[in-house]
Scaffold this active site. Structure first.
Site, PDB file in Angstrom:
ATOM      1  CD1 TRP A 196      26.878 -23.725  -2.666  1.00  0.00           C
ATOM      2  CD2 TRP A 196      26.664 -22.225  -4.297  1.00  0.00           C
ATOM      3  NE1 TRP A 196      25.789 -22.949  -2.364  1.00  0.00           N
ATOM      4  CE2 TRP A 196      25.630 -22.021  -3.344  1.00  0.00           C
ATOM      5  CE3 TRP A 196      26.729 -21.380  -5.419  1.00  0.00           C
ATOM      6  CZ2 TRP A 196      24.688 -21.001  -3.481  1.00  0.00           C
ATOM      7  CZ3 TRP A 196      25.781 -20.382  -5.543  1.00  0.00           C
ATOM      8  CH2 TRP A 196      24.777 -20.198  -4.584  1.00  0.00           C
ATOM      9  CG  HIS A 213      21.566 -24.445  -4.335  1.00  0.00           C
ATOM     10  ND1 HIS A 213      21.580 -23.112  -4.683  1.00  0.00           N
ATOM     11  CD2 HIS A 213      21.767 -25.104  -5.520  1.00  0.00           C
ATOM     12  CE1 HIS A 213      21.777 -22.976  -5.984  1.00  0.00           C
ATOM     13  NE2 HIS A 213      21.905 -24.165  -6.500  1.00  0.00           N
ATOM     14  NE  ARG A 262      25.944 -25.167  -0.469  1.00  0.00           N
ATOM     15  CZ  ARG A 262      25.346 -24.073  -0.015  1.00  0.00           C
ATOM     16  NH1 ARG A 262      25.968 -23.308   0.868  1.00  0.00           N
ATOM     17  NH2 ARG A 262      24.126 -23.759  -0.424  1.00  0.00           N
ATOM     18  CD  GLN A 283      20.198 -25.437   1.098  1.00  0.00           C
ATOM     19  OE1 GLN A 283      19.724 -25.640  -0.014  1.00  0.00           O
ATOM     20  NE2 GLN A 283      21.089 -24.482   1.319  1.00  0.00           N
ATOM     21  CB  VAL A 297      16.537 -13.707  -4.802  1.00  0.00           C
ATOM     22  CG1 VAL A 297      15.892 -15.071  -4.679  1.00  0.00           C
ATOM     23  CG2 VAL A 297      17.775 -13.615  -3.918  1.00  0.00           C
ATOM     24  CB  ALA A 329      12.938 -18.432  -3.839  1.00  0.00           C
TER      25      ALA A 329
END
Length: 353
Positions: free
Chosen positions: A152, A181, A207, A221, A264, A317
């Site tokens: 990013w 995000h 971004r 998103q 995650v 998620a």
């Protein structure tokens, strides 16, 4: 007397408009009119002659007044008829179209996605577009100098020290940026709430991208977060499967492939089978919430004097790009069309709800 009557009635019948009729009225009945002058001349006549001629003049006056009234009525009706003819509208033809606004295709797609997850029991929430470094990176297991930050390249606000409200209204100080995000809302929501819960977070992200037909520096998103006891990857796959079924029908399927995301563990890239296009659509990333994210949430809550809430729970998620789905839904070949502001492009979506 007979000649005056014939002259007056003929002139009145031939009057072309109300103005001409007004002139005739003045000519015969005005203060200096012909009939008025005859009335004044009666005083010089003998009594018997005066009486006879006076009756004749009164009869003539009534005849002229009646003729004027009838002609005036006829002229008014004629003018009305002409006006109606000039302004006539053919009610069998379509009316004039009134321009109405419409929703942007991204908004249409976003609303559809949110409604799909609402039907599954999710709550839609929103977060700030200007975010702190802590919520955007650090609390999501992306500390400074972590190689994942290279994913990013970011729009930072000038200066090292800024402040913005935290999840419970507290002041958060540090560097600020335009969020890269929607995942910062995972931490913000978990700090302010206790499990179990299911949420989706739609929103705009930023971004530093080189723009082309499929990439933009500004896009949208949809983030999903589910936390509770016994949440597993099976629940995650089930949620994505329900999304696929709602979007593309019973023939659609879901595919997960292992991939790395810092926040995650394990992580996966998910794709949905698109029956109409006969191909897999890679839509986003997903996975089980990383223990370090839960740890960051607990430490933040502790600093605010809140009790522990995320011990013994798990969660998943996911995040997906809204533009990708909108491009497929509306057959849009270039992502830059969404932000070009061209009226001809946007008019296509008027009336779509």
């Amino acid at each position: 007397m007979r000649e005056l009557e014939q002259e007056a009635l003929a002139a009145i019948r031939e009057a072309r408009d109300l103005e001409a009729l007004k002139t005739l009225k003045a000519r015969y009945l005005g203060k200096k009119g012909l009939l008025t002058q005859e009335m004044k001349a009666l005083a010089s006549l003998p009594l018997e002659e005066r009486k006879a001629k006076g009756q004749a003049l009164n009869a003539l006056k009534e005849a002229i007044e009646q003729a004027l009234e009838e002609r005036e009525k006829a002229l008014v009706e004629e003018e009305l008829r002409r006006a109606l003819e000039r302004e006539r509208q053919d009610v069998s033809l379509p009316g004039v179209e009134v321009f109405t606004g419409g929703l942007h295709p991204i908004t249409l797609m976003e609303r559809e996605l949110v409604e799909i997850f609402r039907s599954l029991g999710y709550q839609a929430v929103e977060g700030p577009e200007v975010e702190s470094e802590f919520f955007n990176f650090d609390a999501l297991n992306i500390p400074e100098h972590h190689p994942a930050r290279d994913m990013w390249d970011t729009f930072w606000l000038e200066g090292e020290e800024h402040s913005l409200p935290g999840p419970l209204g507290e002041e958060v100080r540090g560097r600020l940026l335009l969020r890269t995000h929607t995942s910062p809302m995972q931490v913000r929501y978990m700090v302010a709430h206790t499990p179990p819960f299911r949420i989706v977070v739609p929103g705009r992200v930023f971004r530093f991208e080189q723009t082309d037909a499929t990439h933009e520096a500004v896009f949208h998103q949809l983030e999903g977060l589910v936390v509770g006891e016994g949440i597993t990857m099976a629940h995650l796959k089930g949620a994505i499967y329900e999304l696929a079924q709602a979007l593309y029908g019973p023939e659609s399927r879901v595919r997960f492939q292992p991939v790395y995301f810092p926040f995650v563990e394990p992580g996966a890239q998910f794709a949905i089978w698109w029956p109409e296009g006969r191909k897999w659509l890679e839509l986003g990333g997903a996975g089980m919430v990383h223990p370090k994210v839960f740890q960051a949430v607990e430490e933040y809550r502790k600093a605010l004097g809140l009790p522990p809430a995320y011990q013994g729970v798990t969660g998943f998620a996911f995040g997906l790009g809204i533009e990708r789905l909108a491009m497929l839904r509306y057959n849009i070949p270039d992502i830059r069309y969404f932000f070009g502001g061209r009226l001809k492009f946007l008019e296509q979506f008027r009336g779509i709800l």
